[in-house]
Design a protein around this motif. Structure first.
Motif, PDB file in Angstrom:
ATOM      1  N   LEU A 178       0.839  -1.192   0.000  1.00  0.00           N
ATOM      2  CA  LEU A 178       0.000   0.000   0.000  1.00  0.00           C
ATOM      3  C   LEU A 178       0.875   1.244   0.000  1.00  0.00           C
ATOM      4  CD1 LEU A 178      -2.709  -1.048   2.579  1.00  0.00           C
ATOM      5  CD2 LEU A 178      -2.900  -1.007   0.106  1.00  0.00           C
ATOM      6  N   ALA A 179       0.466   2.230  -0.746  1.00  0.00           N
ATOM      7  CA  ALA A 179       1.185   3.504  -0.785  1.00  0.00           C
ATOM      8  C   ALA A 179       0.715   4.377   0.367  1.00  0.00           C
ATOM      9  CB  ALA A 179       0.939   4.186  -2.118  1.00  0.00           C
ATOM     10  N   GLU A 180       1.580   5.298   0.771  1.00  0.00           N
ATOM     11  CA  GLU A 180       1.210   6.264   1.815  1.00  0.00           C
ATOM     12  C   GLU A 180       0.097   7.160   1.299  1.00  0.00           C
ATOM     13  OE1 GLU A 180       2.438   7.086   4.960  1.00  0.00           O
ATOM     14  OE2 GLU A 180       3.470   5.164   4.936  1.00  0.00           O
ATOM     15  N   GLU A 181      -0.818   7.517   2.164  1.00  0.00           N
ATOM     16  CA  GLU A 181      -1.895   8.433   1.801  1.00  0.00           C
ATOM     17  C   GLU A 181      -1.329   9.842   1.706  1.00  0.00           C
ATOM     18  OE1 GLU A 181      -5.174   7.999   1.158  1.00  0.00           O
ATOM     19  OE2 GLU A 181      -4.944   5.844   1.271  1.00  0.00           O
ATOM     20  N   PRO A 182      -1.740  10.589   0.697  1.00  0.00           N
ATOM     21  CA  PRO A 182      -1.281  11.978   0.626  1.00  0.00           C
ATOM     22  C   PRO A 182      -1.874  12.784   1.782  1.00  0.00           C
ATOM     23  CG  PRO A 182      -2.752  11.454  -1.210  1.00  0.00           C
ATOM     24  CD  PRO A 182      -2.529  10.204  -0.435  1.00  0.00           C
ATOM     25  N   PRO A 183      -1.172  13.813   2.237  1.00  0.00           N
ATOM     26  CA  PRO A 183      -1.633  14.578   3.409  1.00  0.00           C
ATOM     27  C   PRO A 183      -3.022  15.198   3.226  1.00  0.00           C
ATOM     28  CG  PRO A 183       0.536  15.340   2.692  1.00  0.00           C
ATOM     29  CD  PRO A 183       0.082  14.283   1.737  1.00  0.00           C
ATOM     30  N   ARG A 184      -3.359  15.608   2.062  1.00  0.00           N
ATOM     31  CA  ARG A 184      -4.680  16.231   1.864  1.00  0.00           C
ATOM     32  C   ARG A 184      -5.798  15.204   1.961  1.00  0.00           C
ATOM     33  NH1 ARG A 184      -3.581  19.424  -3.578  1.00  0.00           N
ATOM     34  NH2 ARG A 184      -2.866  17.333  -4.013  1.00  0.00           N
ATOM     35  N   ALA A 185      -5.515  13.919   1.744  1.00  0.00           N
ATOM     36  CA  ALA A 185      -6.544  12.886   1.782  1.00  0.00           C
ATOM     37  C   ALA A 185      -6.935  12.526   3.200  1.00  0.00           C
ATOM     38  CB  ALA A 185      -6.054  11.642   1.059  1.00  0.00           C
ATOM     39  N   GLU A 189      -8.805  15.993  11.646  1.00  0.00           N
ATOM     40  CA  GLU A 189      -9.040  15.399  12.958  1.00  0.00           C
ATOM     41  C   GLU A 189      -8.162  14.188  13.180  1.00  0.00           C
ATOM     42  OE1 GLU A 189     -13.168  14.563  13.160  1.00  0.00           O
ATOM     43  OE2 GLU A 189     -13.718  16.647  12.942  1.00  0.00           O
ATOM     44  N   VAL A 190      -7.876  13.455  12.184  1.00  0.00           N
ATOM     45  CA  VAL A 190      -7.074  12.253  12.295  1.00  0.00           C
ATOM     46  C   VAL A 190      -5.612  12.626  12.557  1.00  0.00           C
ATOM     47  CG1 VAL A 190      -6.264  10.210  11.052  1.00  0.00           C
ATOM     48  CG2 VAL A 190      -8.633  10.952  10.831  1.00  0.00           C
ATOM     49  N   ARG A 191      -5.123  13.769  12.014  1.00  0.00           N
ATOM     50  CA  ARG A 191      -3.734  14.178  12.179  1.00  0.00           C
ATOM     51  C   ARG A 191      -3.447  14.569  13.616  1.00  0.00           C
ATOM     52  NH1 ARG A 191      -2.243  18.114   7.303  1.00  0.00           N
ATOM     53  NH2 ARG A 191      -3.354  16.961   5.742  1.00  0.00           N
TER      54      ARG A 191
END
Length: 192
Positions: A178-185, A189-191
């Motif tokens: 799996l690739a890392e999720e881009p920050p905008r995705a 709240e999760v960050r």
């Protein structure tokens, strides 16, 4: 009977259309016939077939109907039972040498085939009669054969990809990284 036979030849295109619809119906009913048992269905279907075809085509129930190839003129009505064309004794006007009052079934067949959509089938060489099939339903036999061919074609189509790429299955990874999720995705709240 003879007049109905002549009527069937004159209207061979309509009977061809009707037979194609009947054939589709019989192929559609094949799974039901298989569940009931083809042996159990044989007698009632043969009875109906005998009634219809003996009235319209003076059918002899040979079990190998070729009406769709012979312009709706049954070659079994030939006194010599010739299945691949007329004998050398056709009289002037296309009459039979054995029964002079009757038109040659092959003269009628050519006439009927010219009216049919698939009239070129009259040129196909037909196999000899298998007398072991006499009295059986050709409708049921032909629909079973065509239904089996359709099932085989569907199965071949379904498994064609798997058969075409057997090596691809061997080298294919079981899981993909799996690739890392881009920050905008990722939501804010999760960050936090």
């Amino acid at each position: 009977m003879y007049r109905l036979r002549l009527f069937a030849v004159r209207h061979s295109r309509g009977f061809e259309w009707l037979y194609r619809r009947l054939e589709r119906l019989m192929i559609g009913l094949d799974p039901l016939f298989a569940r009931i048992g083809h042996d159990r269905v044989e007698a009632p279907v043969a009875l109906i077939e005998r009634g219809v075809k003996s009235l319209l085509f003076d059918c002899r129930m040979c079990g190998q109907c070729v009406l769709s190839s012979t312009g709706m003129s049954c070659p079994m009505n030939c006194p010599k039972q010739l299945r691949n064309g007329p004998c050398g004794g056709v009289r002037p006007g296309g009459f039979c040498e054995v029964k002079p009052a009757m038109r040659c079934v092959w003269a009628l067949a050519w006439d009927g085939a010219t009216r049919m959509e698939d009239g070129a089938r009259i040129r196909e060489v037909l196999p000899p009669v298998d007398h072991g099939l006499k009295g059986s339903s050709s409708w049921l036999r032909v629909s079973r054969e065509k239904a089996a061919a359709l099932r085989e074609a569907r199965e071949a189509e379904r498994t064609a990809l798997a058969r075409a790429f057997p090596a691809a299955r061997e080298i294919e990874p079981a899981t993909a990284p799996l690739a890392e999720e881009p920050p905008r995705a990722v939501s804010q709240e999760v960050r936090k």
